[in-house]
Design a protein around this motif. Structure first.
Motif, mmCIF file in Angstrom:
data_model
loop_
_atom_site.group_PDB
_atom_site.id
_atom_site.type_symbol
_atom_site.label_atom_id
_atom_site.label_comp_id
_atom_site.label_asym_id
_atom_site.label_seq_id
_atom_site.Cartn_x
_atom_site.Cartn_y
_atom_site.Cartn_z
ATOM 1 N N ASP A 157 -1.520 0.981 -2.850
ATOM 2 C CA ASP A 157 -1.353 -0.185 -4.724
ATOM 3 C C ASP A 157 -1.297 0.628 -6.043
ATOM 4 O O ASP A 157 -2.025 1.812 -6.291
ATOM 5 N N MET A 194 -5.017 2.386 -12.601
ATOM 6 C CA MET A 194 -6.888 2.249 -13.500
ATOM 7 C C MET A 194 -7.274 3.231 -12.831
ATOM 8 O O MET A 194 -8.706 3.597 -13.630
ATOM 9 N N THR A 195 -7.404 3.819 -11.393
ATOM 10 C CA THR A 195 -7.833 5.296 -11.614
ATOM 11 C C THR A 195 -7.957 6.182 -12.187
ATOM 12 O O THR A 195 -8.419 6.899 -12.718
ATOM 13 N N VAL A 230 -1.010 -0.344 -9.455
ATOM 14 C CA VAL A 230 -2.006 -0.607 -10.245
ATOM 15 C C VAL A 230 -2.937 -0.252 -10.047
ATOM 16 O O VAL A 230 -3.602 0.074 -10.331
ATOM 17 N N ARG A 231 -3.356 -0.383 -8.566
ATOM 18 C CA ARG A 231 -4.813 0.260 -8.269
ATOM 19 C C ARG A 231 -5.056 1.516 -8.663
ATOM 20 O O ARG A 231 -5.972 2.624 -9.336
ATOM 21 N N ALA A 232 -3.995 2.503 -8.337
ATOM 22 C CA ALA A 232 -3.582 3.992 -8.473
ATOM 23 C C ALA A 232 -3.740 4.144 -10.157
ATOM 24 O O ALA A 232 -4.723 5.251 -10.423
ATOM 25 N N LEU A 237 -1.959 -4.040 -17.574
ATOM 26 C CA LEU A 237 -3.309 -3.247 -17.044
ATOM 27 C C LEU A 237 -3.253 -2.168 -18.302
ATOM 28 O O LEU A 237 -4.564 -2.399 -18.870
ATOM 29 N N ASP A 270 0.894 -1.207 0.262
ATOM 30 C CA ASP A 270 -0.106 0.169 0.000
ATOM 31 C C ASP A 270 1.099 0.986 -0.052
ATOM 32 O O ASP A 270 2.101 1.349 1.107
ATOM 33 N N ARG A 323 -9.285 5.656 -15.747
ATOM 34 C CA ARG A 323 -10.975 5.365 -14.843
ATOM 35 C C ARG A 323 -11.125 7.171 -15.011
ATOM 36 O O ARG A 323 -12.515 7.250 -15.599
#
Length: 255
Positions: free
Chosen positions: A24, A30-31, A26-28, A62, A22, A34
């Motif tokens: 993350d 992806m945000t 990849v999550r960042a 990704l 954390d 998006r």
């Protein structure tokens, strides 16, 4: 229209400062996608101070899934070491849309100068050819005042990325006309040689619009530090939206 590629290195810096997963990366990323970002940039360094090889592999997947550009930056002369297979090896394994070659060393806090063509040009030629065999568009990180910018085309590169640190400093100091003229001239010299023009380093919501209004036909901006800093206050999605609005409002240039 200029494309926005978000550099997620700073997300990895924060993660690495504590260990674990954390925040993350990849999550960042992806945000960011998006919210409308056109691509993701990473700059893995041999000392693994932020983005690591496993991040590169995950972000490659990704961006492939989302059909957006993946841009890997780095020093092509830095030798492999444990945990870092080398820039060309990472590009061979992930086949990014773009590879941006930056002449930085381990001791540099951040990238702060462009390629010296007289010193490194012939060393770059075979590396550029190899990257293009991997399907990468190749961009070279350059100083706006470099009189040999057109040499990038002769070496086989497709684009240059103008190092915009000096522009950001001039913006803060209020000394813009000469600096903007320098960058505009650099872009035109590159384009006259058949090169596309990218830009990056210390660009922000405050200074980006002025830059794009003055410098013709910038294809892509790579922004990380300022964007992530602004997102701490505004939120990541709203910050991406702010950058996209700035890009959309930039004055179009005559062909």
């Amino acid at each position: 229209m200029t494309q926005l590629s978000v550099n997620v290195n700073k997300i990895a810096v924060l993660r690495n400062s504590r260990g674990g997963g954390d925040p993350d990366v990849v999550r960042a990323a992806m945000t960011c996608l998006r919210a409308g970002a056109h691509g993701i940039t990473v700059h893995p360094r041999p000392d693994q101070r932020h983005i690591r090889a496993d991040d590169v592999y995950a972000l490659s997947e990704l961006t492939r899934q989302h059909g957006v550009e993946f841009n890997i930056e780095g020093n092509p002369f830095a030798p492999p070491r444990p945990g870092y297979p080398g820039l060309l090896a990472l590009c061979e394994q992930t086949r990014p849309a773009q590879a941006t070659l930056v002449p930085d060393g381990d001791g540099q806090l951040t990238s702060d100068h462009g390629i010296d063509f007289s010193r490194d040009g012939e060393r770059l030629r075979p590396l550029i050819a190899t990257l293009k065999q991997y399907g990468c568009r190749v961009s070279l990180f350059v100083d706006a005042g470099n009189p040999e910018i057109a040499q990038a085309a002769a070496l086989g590169a497709d684009r240059v990325e103008l190092y915009t640190g000096p522009y950001a400093e001039a913006f803060v100091e209020g000394d813009l006309p000469a600096t903007l003229a320098l960058f505009s001239d650099a872009a035109r010299r590159a384009q006259a040689a058949g090169l596309g023009v990218n830009a990056g380093h210390d660009l922000s919501q405050d200074n980006l619009g002025t830059f794009l209004d003055a410098v013709p036909d910038v294809l892509e901006v790579s922004i990380g530090h300022a964007l992530i800093s602004e997102a701490l206050y505004e939120g990541l999605e709203d910050t991406i939206g702010g950058y996209l609005a700035t890009i959309a409002a930039a004055r179009p240039h005559d062909a």
